[in-house]
Scaffold this motif. Structure first.
Motif, PDB file in Angstrom:
ATOM      1  N   GLU A  55       0.850  -1.200   0.000  1.00 45.02           N
ATOM      2  CA  GLU A  55       0.000   0.000   0.000  1.00 45.02           C
ATOM      3  C   GLU A  55       0.879   1.241   0.000  1.00 45.02           C
ATOM      4  OE1 GLU A  55      -3.732   0.564   2.583  1.00 45.02           O
ATOM      5  OE2 GLU A  55      -2.226   1.740   3.651  1.00 45.02           O
ATOM      6  N   HIS A  56       0.494   2.198  -0.808  1.00 44.02           N
ATOM      7  CA  HIS A  56       1.197   3.482  -0.823  1.00 44.02           C
ATOM      8  C   HIS A  56       0.149   4.584  -0.744  1.00 44.02           C
ATOM      9  CE1 HIS A  56       4.248   6.477  -1.673  1.00 44.02           C
ATOM     10  NE2 HIS A  56       3.454   6.990  -2.589  1.00 44.02           N
ATOM     11  N   VAL A  57       0.279   5.451   0.253  1.00 42.89           N
ATOM     12  CA  VAL A  57      -0.704   6.525   0.434  1.00 42.89           C
ATOM     13  C   VAL A  57      -0.061   7.862   0.089  1.00 42.89           C
ATOM     14  CG1 VAL A  57      -2.000   5.249   2.160  1.00 42.89           C
ATOM     15  CG2 VAL A  57      -0.142   6.734   2.901  1.00 42.89           C
ATOM     16  N   VAL A  58      -0.853   8.728  -0.508  1.00 44.53           N
ATOM     17  CA  VAL A  58      -0.367  10.039  -0.936  1.00 44.53           C
ATOM     18  C   VAL A  58      -1.283  11.112  -0.367  1.00 44.53           C
ATOM     19  CG1 VAL A  58       0.330  11.460  -2.893  1.00 44.53           C
ATOM     20  CG2 VAL A  58       0.389   8.973  -3.100  1.00 44.53           C
ATOM     21  N   VAL A  59      -0.707  12.035   0.384  1.00 42.98           N
ATOM     22  CA  VAL A  59      -1.467  13.178   0.891  1.00 42.98           C
ATOM     23  C   VAL A  59      -1.359  14.335  -0.093  1.00 42.98           C
ATOM     24  CG1 VAL A  59      -1.658  14.886   2.742  1.00 42.98           C
ATOM     25  CG2 VAL A  59      -1.226  12.482   3.303  1.00 42.98           C
ATOM     26  N   GLU A  60      -0.129  14.656  -0.484  1.00 45.25           N
ATOM     27  CA  GLU A  60       0.091  15.764  -1.423  1.00 45.25           C
ATOM     28  C   GLU A  60       0.165  15.219  -2.846  1.00 45.25           C
ATOM     29  OE1 GLU A  60       2.771  19.012   0.129  1.00 45.25           O
ATOM     30  OE2 GLU A  60       3.360  17.400   1.488  1.00 45.25           O
ATOM     31  N   SER A  61      -0.996  14.886  -3.422  1.00 48.39           N
ATOM     32  CA  SER A  61      -1.021  14.299  -4.765  1.00 48.39           C
ATOM     33  C   SER A  61      -0.785  15.332  -5.864  1.00 48.39           C
ATOM     34  CB  SER A  61      -2.351  13.580  -5.000  1.00 48.39           C
ATOM     35  OG  SER A  61      -3.434  14.494  -4.894  1.00 48.39           O
ATOM     36  N   LYS A  62      -1.025  16.601  -5.579  1.00 47.66           N
ATOM     37  CA  LYS A  62      -0.735  17.707  -6.486  1.00 47.66           C
ATOM     38  C   LYS A  62      -1.208  17.467  -7.928  1.00 47.66           C
ATOM     39  CE  LYS A  62       3.225  19.085  -3.699  1.00 47.66           C
ATOM     40  NZ  LYS A  62       4.651  19.426  -3.615  1.00 47.66           N
ATOM     41  N   THR A  73       0.267   3.289 -11.368  1.00 50.22           N
ATOM     42  CA  THR A  73      -0.612   2.302 -10.753  1.00 50.22           C
ATOM     43  C   THR A  73      -0.685   1.022 -11.573  1.00 50.22           C
ATOM     44  OG1 THR A  73      -2.491   3.392 -11.833  1.00 50.22           O
ATOM     45  CG2 THR A  73      -2.023   4.004  -9.557  1.00 50.22           C
ATOM     46  N   GLY A  74       0.061   0.957 -12.651  1.00 49.07           N
ATOM     47  CA  GLY A  74       0.118  -0.237 -13.485  1.00 49.07           C
ATOM     48  C   GLY A  74       1.529  -0.421 -14.011  1.00 49.07           C
ATOM     49  N   THR A  75       1.668  -1.200 -15.065  1.00 47.41           N
ATOM     50  CA  THR A  75       2.972  -1.428 -15.684  1.00 47.41           C
ATOM     51  C   THR A  75       3.143  -0.480 -16.858  1.00 47.41           C
ATOM     52  OG1 THR A  75       2.955  -3.762 -15.056  1.00 47.41           O
ATOM     53  CG2 THR A  75       4.459  -3.121 -16.803  1.00 47.41           C
ATOM     54  N   ARG A  78      -5.336  20.329   4.527  1.00 46.60           N
ATOM     55  CA  ARG A  78      -5.231  21.181   3.332  1.00 46.60           C
ATOM     56  C   ARG A  78      -5.360  20.365   2.045  1.00 46.60           C
ATOM     57  NH1 ARG A  78      -0.937  23.510   4.819  1.00 46.60           N
ATOM     58  NH2 ARG A  78       0.581  22.390   3.558  1.00 46.60           N
ATOM     59  N   ASN A  79      -4.972  19.097   2.119  1.00 48.37           N
ATOM     60  CA  ASN A  79      -4.996  18.249   0.922  1.00 48.37           C
ATOM     61  C   ASN A  79      -6.050  17.143   0.994  1.00 48.37           C
ATOM     62  OD1 ASN A  79      -2.414  19.025  -0.761  1.00 48.37           O
ATOM     63  ND2 ASN A  79      -1.775  19.023   1.381  1.00 48.37           N
ATOM     64  N   SER A  80      -6.976  17.257   1.938  1.00 50.02           N
ATOM     65  CA  SER A  80      -7.905  16.145   2.189  1.00 50.02           C
ATOM     66  C   SER A  80      -8.790  15.801   0.995  1.00 50.02           C
ATOM     67  CB  SER A  80      -8.779  16.448   3.417  1.00 50.02           C
ATOM     68  OG  SER A  80      -9.535  17.640   3.219  1.00 50.02           O
ATOM     69  N   ARG A  81      -9.042  16.742   0.112  1.00 54.11           N
ATOM     70  CA  ARG A  81      -9.869  16.443  -1.062  1.00 54.11           C
ATOM     71  C   ARG A  81      -9.100  15.637  -2.106  1.00 54.11           C
ATOM     72  NH1 ARG A  81     -12.127  20.865  -4.264  1.00 54.11           N
ATOM     73  NH2 ARG A  81     -10.074  21.801  -4.041  1.00 54.11           N
ATOM     74  N   LYS A  82      -7.773  15.583  -1.985  1.00 51.85           N
ATOM     75  CA  LYS A  82      -6.934  15.008  -3.043  1.00 51.85           C
ATOM     76  C   LYS A  82      -6.171  13.768  -2.595  1.00 51.85           C
ATOM     77  CE  LYS A  82      -6.232  19.870  -4.106  1.00 51.85           C
ATOM     78  NZ  LYS A  82      -5.283  20.976  -3.975  1.00 51.85           N
ATOM     79  N   LEU A  83      -6.614  13.137  -1.522  1.00 56.86           N
ATOM     80  CA  LEU A  83      -5.932  11.953  -1.012  1.00 56.86           C
ATOM     81  C   LEU A  83      -5.969  10.810  -2.027  1.00 56.86           C
ATOM     82  CD1 LEU A  83      -7.415  11.865   2.612  1.00 56.86           C
ATOM     83  CD2 LEU A  83      -5.297  12.980   1.865  1.00 56.86           C
ATOM     84  N   LYS A  84      -4.899  10.026  -2.036  1.00 56.10           N
ATOM     85  CA  LYS A  84      -4.830   8.864  -2.925  1.00 56.10           C
ATOM     86  C   LYS A  84      -4.314   7.657  -2.146  1.00 56.10           C
ATOM     87  CE  LYS A  84      -5.883  11.008  -6.828  1.00 56.10           C
ATOM     88  NZ  LYS A  84      -7.068  10.664  -7.636  1.00 56.10           N
ATOM     89  N   VAL A  85      -4.916   6.513  -2.397  1.00 55.55           N
ATOM     90  CA  VAL A  85      -4.440   5.255  -1.826  1.00 55.55           C
ATOM     91  C   VAL A  85      -4.176   4.298  -2.984  1.00 55.55           C
ATOM     92  CG1 VAL A  85      -4.990   3.283  -0.353  1.00 55.55           C
ATOM     93  CG2 VAL A  85      -5.725   5.573   0.319  1.00 55.55           C
ATOM     94  N   CYS A  86      -2.915   3.862  -3.125  1.00 56.01           N
ATOM     95  CA  CYS A  86      -2.532   2.954  -4.208  1.00 56.01           C
ATOM     96  C   CYS A  86      -2.188   1.596  -3.605  1.00 56.01           C
ATOM     97  CB  CYS A  86      -1.317   3.496  -4.967  1.00 56.01           C
ATOM     98  SG  CYS A  86      -1.519   5.168  -5.611  1.00 56.01           S
ATOM     99  N   GLN A 141     -14.773   6.608  -0.793  1.00 54.25           N
ATOM    100  CA  GLN A 141     -14.243   5.242  -0.778  1.00 54.25           C
ATOM    101  C   GLN A 141     -13.096   5.112   0.225  1.00 54.25           C
ATOM    102  OE1 GLN A 141     -13.192   3.858  -4.690  1.00 54.25           O
ATOM    103  NE2 GLN A 141     -12.571   1.847  -3.977  1.00 54.25           N
ATOM    104  N   ILE A 142     -12.269   6.163   0.328  1.00 53.64           N
ATOM    105  CA  ILE A 142     -11.139   6.128   1.259  1.00 53.64           C
ATOM    106  C   ILE A 142     -11.619   6.159   2.700  1.00 53.64           C
ATOM    107  CG2 ILE A 142      -9.145   7.440   2.097  1.00 53.64           C
ATOM    108  CD1 ILE A 142      -8.603   8.275  -0.812  1.00 53.64           C
ATOM    109  N   ILE A 143     -12.550   7.071   3.032  1.00 53.62           N
ATOM    110  CA  ILE A 143     -12.976   7.172   4.438  1.00 53.62           C
ATOM    111  C   ILE A 143     -13.850   5.995   4.861  1.00 53.62           C
ATOM    112  CG2 ILE A 143     -12.817   9.691   4.393  1.00 53.62           C
ATOM    113  CD1 ILE A 143     -15.852   9.829   4.412  1.00 53.62           C
ATOM    114  N   GLU A 144     -14.387   5.259   3.878  1.00 55.06           N
ATOM    115  CA  GLU A 144     -15.179   4.071   4.211  1.00 55.06           C
ATOM    116  C   GLU A 144     -14.341   2.799   4.136  1.00 55.06           C
ATOM    117  OE1 GLU A 144     -18.048   4.163   5.437  1.00 55.06           O
ATOM    118  OE2 GLU A 144     -18.631   6.241   5.015  1.00 55.06           O
TER     119      GLU A 144
END
Length: 535
Positions: A164-171, A519-521, A374-382, A277-280
């Motif tokens: 798992e890789h999480v990103v807060v500052e996805s920019k 997120t892929g090859t 500040r970045n909560s709208r742009k969170l990413k979970v890979c 989806q992330i918060i659930e």
């Protein structure tokens, strides 16, 4: 951060900031095989200020290395390739700790798997599938990120493997400003109401911020439309006409900005489906083993369901706009105050949760919580499947790619790169590599017959892989199979530079936890000059 480092890394600090640079300087990276692909990747990381690198390679420098690896020269012939590469890399940045291990990566994987647990990330270049499977299991067991990079003739690939890789500052490149014009809070409404849009002073009128214009006119619209904001195309057009009717002169830029941003009033209330989806996610049910990220997500969920009224914390920044300085500064303060209030609310949930799960309530710094909000709208979970899962599963998207004119060559290369590995396991050599062929026959009929035999073998293996993936009856272009045999495993410097560059870019994303990694090859198709992400 030291002044010297700020000066040295000035340009990249503008991209990922001091926090990102600090993460790089604390990272330890291991490179397996320092051919041109690996050398190019490390060169970029060393110049970027990575903390330490360890190169694992048991080969000696040969004449062929001088033709595709610019970090080597004639003086390196016969010497350890790992040692020679490290010597040149050290010259690029003396602040980086450089080490080398003169041992075959394949042997090290088999004999000393615990060796890899000391690293933040491992870059495996030019490794066969059988060794990658073992390495992937080792890295996952130790929570070490694995980046696979390979160049092969005019093609190549880059793949990431980590649980798992999480990103807060996805920019993201394009993202809607968080202005809350669809749901203004009391202080913003009060400020907007304090400014008269019917002001006759032309200077004041043409320097009223468009945020004020939209908040005021949206409230006026809602009062005459049962509390609803513009929703249909016709209503949005009428709302723009309402804005235009307020103009005193055609050259009022602030009103033009208001019309250009009128759609922001109609933004859907609430959070995006991706954030939902992330918060659930099940990981948001935190316990003492949860990472800081998931504790923050759990606190965010509480905020959204309570103080936020369905909305995430406000970011707190506003874009440039035509405005009187006094108005703009006051607007900034209003947005910053609201963002601070939201962040404090999230922080209280964080402290409460940390205490509940038996951790130090102050273990997550306030600065980290503010950045998260500040970045909560742009969170990413890979999340990534293992390499074994990828090569043993039935992949439905392959059929779509094979029949897509834009993707057929890339997916063909992907299948053939896997086929090459199986070929090497079966015949103890790469297709097109003939140690026993006399030099005088290299361009003759003897060589041609050997190539044709390898083409048939490689094609049969590729068809077997397609069948294993549930694509019975599918085949690959004959000329593509010929190309793979003609490459004979060559690392062409131009291709290696590209693949190594992509790999180092992904390493920086993964280490800094900024921007969204692959997120892929990724497959590079040098024939058509395309790079595409599959799966």
């Amino acid at each position: 951060m030291a002044v010297e480092s700020k000066t040295k890394y000035d340009r990249q600090l503008r991209i990922w900031g001091e926090q990102g640079q600090s993460a790089l300087e604390n990272a330890s990276v291991c490179l397996l095989n320092c051919g041109p692909t690996g050398s190019e990747a490390l060169k970029n990381l060393v110049l970027g200020g990575i903390g330490s690198i360890t190169v694992v390679d048991g080969a000696k420098v040969e004449a062929a290395d001088l033709g595709n690896n610019f970090l080597l020269d004639e003086g390196c012939l016969g010497q350890s390739r790992a040692k020679s590469i490290c010597s040149f890399l050290q010259e690029l940045n003396d602040a980086v700790k450089v080490k080398f291990v003169e041992e075959s990566p394949v042997a090290l994987i088999d004999t000393n798997p615990s060796f890899f647990s000391q690293f933040t990330l491992v870059i495996a270049t030019q490794m066969l599938e059988s060794s990658l499977l073992k390495l992937d299991r080792i890295c996952r067991k130790s929570n070490v990120i694995l980046v696979v990079a390979r160049s092969y003739g005019l093609t190549g690939l880059v793949r990431i493997s980590v649980k798992e890789h999480v990103v807060v500052e996805s920019k993201p490149d394009h993202f809607l400003d968080d202005l809350r014009l669809h749901n203004p809070w009391p202080e913003l409404k009060q400020f907007a109401a304090s400014i008269d849009l019917n002001e006759k002073d032309p200077v004041v009128h043409k320097h009223t911020p468009y945020i004020v214009i939209l908040v005021t006119l949206a409230e006026k619209w809602a009062s005459s439309h049962d509390g609803c904001l513009p929703a249909t195309r016709q209503e949005k057009k009428e709302f723009k006409d309402l804005i235009k009717a307020q103009m005193l002169n055609i050259d009022e830029e602030n009103y033009q900005e208001a019309m250009d941003s009128a759609f922001k009033v109609s933004v859907t209330h609430g959070i995006s489906s991706e954030l939902r989806q992330i918060i659930e996610d099940s990981a948001a049910h935190v316990d003492s083993t949860s990472s800081d990220f998931w504790v923050l997500v759990a606190a965010l969920k509480e905020f959204v369901n309570n103080e936020g009224g369905g909305e995430p914390p406000l970011e707190g920044s506003i874009p440039d706009m035509t405005s009187l300085t006094e108005y703009y500064v006051n607007l900034q303060k209003i947005y910053q105050a609201k963002a601070e209030k939201d962040s404090n609310a999230v922080e209280s949930y964080v402290r409460e949760m940390l205490k509940r799960i038996g951790r130090d309530p102050d273990s997550i710094p306030k600065s980290v919580i503010k950045t998260f909000c500040r970045n909560s709208r742009k969170l990413k979970v890979c999340r990534y499947c293992t390499i074994e899962e990828e090569i043993t599963s039935t992949i439905s998207d392959l059929q779509k790619y094979l029949t897509d004119e834009d993707y057929c060559f890339s997916v063909g290369f992907y299948i053939l790169l896997r086929a090459v590995d199986r070929f090497a396991n079966n015949y103890n050599r790469l297709p097109g590599v003939f140690d026993s062929v006399p030099e005088q026959h290299m361009l003759g009929s003897f060589y041609d017959s050997e190539i044709e035999e390898d083409v048939s073998r490689l094609k049969a293996i590729a068809v077997s892989i397609l069948n294993d993936s549930g694509l019975n009856g599918s085949s690959l272009p004959e000329d593509l199979v010929h190309e793979m045999c003609r490459y004979a495993g060559a690392e062409i410097h131009a291709v290696a530079a590209f693949i190594g560059g992509v790999a180092s870019q992904e390493v920086i994303k993964l280490v800094t936890k900024q921007f969204v990694p692959l997120t892929g090859t990724l497959i590079f198709n040098g024939i058509d000059q395309k790079s595409q992400v599959l799966l």
